[in-house]
Design a protein around this motif. Structure first.
Motif, short mmCIF file in Angstrom:
data_model
loop_
_atom_site.label_atom_id
_atom_site.label_comp_id
_atom_site.label_asym_id
_atom_site.label_seq_id
_atom_site.Cartn_x
_atom_site.Cartn_y
_atom_site.Cartn_z
N VAL A 57 0.85 -1.19 0.00
CA VAL A 57 0.00 0.00 0.00
C VAL A 57 0.89 1.24 0.00
CG1 VAL A 57 -1.73 1.29 1.32
CG2 VAL A 57 -1.86 -1.21 1.21
N PRO A 58 0.56 2.26 -0.81
CA PRO A 58 1.36 3.50 -0.81
C PRO A 58 1.42 4.13 0.58
CG PRO A 58 -0.16 3.48 -2.67
CD PRO A 58 -0.53 2.31 -1.79
N ILE A 59 2.56 4.75 0.86
CA ILE A 59 2.77 5.42 2.15
C ILE A 59 3.12 6.89 1.90
CG2 ILE A 59 3.48 3.35 3.38
CD1 ILE A 59 6.40 4.21 2.91
N THR A 63 6.13 8.55 -4.52
CA THR A 63 6.15 9.33 -5.76
C THR A 63 5.46 8.55 -6.87
OG1 THR A 63 8.24 8.39 -6.50
CG2 THR A 63 8.35 10.38 -5.10
N ALA A 64 5.16 9.23 -7.97
CA ALA A 64 4.51 8.58 -9.12
C ALA A 64 5.35 7.43 -9.64
CB ALA A 64 4.26 9.61 -10.22
N GLU A 65 6.67 7.58 -9.63
CA GLU A 65 7.56 6.53 -10.12
C GLU A 65 7.51 5.27 -9.27
OE1 GLU A 65 8.60 9.78 -9.55
OE2 GLU A 65 8.32 10.29 -11.66
N GLN A 66 7.08 5.39 -8.03
CA GLN A 66 7.01 4.22 -7.14
C GLN A 66 5.69 3.47 -7.26
OE1 GLN A 66 7.99 6.67 -3.68
NE2 GLN A 66 9.71 5.28 -3.28
N ILE A 67 4.70 4.05 -7.92
CA ILE A 67 3.41 3.36 -8.09
C ILE A 67 3.55 2.35 -9.22
CG2 ILE A 67 0.97 3.61 -8.67
CD1 ILE A 67 1.60 4.80 -5.94
N VAL A 120 -4.12 8.65 -3.39
CA VAL A 120 -3.98 9.10 -2.00
C VAL A 120 -2.84 8.29 -1.37
CG1 VAL A 120 -5.12 9.31 0.24
CG2 VAL A 120 -6.44 9.64 -1.86
N VAL A 121 -1.92 8.98 -0.68
CA VAL A 121 -0.77 8.29 -0.08
C VAL A 121 -0.71 8.41 1.44
CG1 VAL A 121 0.63 8.36 -2.18
CG2 VAL A 121 0.77 10.25 -0.54
N ASP A 125 -7.32 6.34 3.69
CA ASP A 125 -7.65 6.24 2.27
C ASP A 125 -6.44 5.93 1.39
OD1 ASP A 125 -10.42 6.59 2.42
OD2 ASP A 125 -10.27 8.77 2.30
N ALA A 126 -5.27 5.68 1.98
CA ALA A 126 -4.06 5.43 1.19
C ALA A 126 -4.31 4.32 0.17
CB ALA A 126 -2.90 5.06 2.10
#
Length: 158
Positions: A57-59, A63-67, A120-121, A125-126
């Motif tokens: 899950v994003p934290i 960044t966009a590159e990590q998605i 959402v990071v 809601d992440a």
């Protein structure tokens, strides 16, 4: 005498993580490094501890590159005996990078057709999508419709 041969535990269509149509798509396979039920179908996933192998899950600070993309449910995904569909720890998951998917939306999101869909990071809601840019990540995704019971079509092309 008839016997029941189908118990109907497969995931229904039109749910978070479900593909919207049969248009061309691109899907990667990754391993879920989160605990059972933390990573959910239809949410964005970021690069995990082992790049190119796992997702989480994003934290805050993602960044966009990590998605990596959006978690896709598969036709063989089954509900448990309580009717819940979860992504277990260490399970292989499909990650949609190009295509249209039913994505989870943030509790305060107001998606509209063709509006930008930000990831959402932070907070509860992440990993969900919102129309609000501030504090969220732009991965180039767009909403394909308005909200429908907590999900909306997300068009992604990473």
């Amino acid at each position: 005498m008839a016997a029941q041969l189908d118990y109907g535990y497969s995931t229904p269509k039109g749910v978070a993580g479900g593909k919207v149509d049969i248009a061309y798509d691109e899907v990667l396979t990754r391993k879920n490094e989160e605990a059972d039920g933390v990573l959910k179908y239809g949410m964005a996933a970021m690069v995990g501890t082992v790049k190119g192998t796992s997702v989480k899950v994003p934290i805050s600070g993602t960044t966009a590159e990590q998605i990596e993309g959006i978690v896709l449910h598969a036709a063989n995904t089954e509900q448990d005996m309580k009717g819940k569909v979860i992504v277990p720890n260490n399970a292989s998951v499909g990650i949609l990078r190009k295509g249209r998917i039913w994505g989870r939306i943030a509790s305060d999101a107001t998606p509209t057709y063709k509006a930008k869909a930000y990831v959402v990071v932070d907070g509860d809601d992440a990993g969900t999508f919102t129309d609000k840019a501030e504090g969220n990540v732009d991965i180039g995704a767009r909403f394909g419709n308005a909200s429908d019971d907590g999900i909306a079509v997300i068009e992604i092309n990473m």
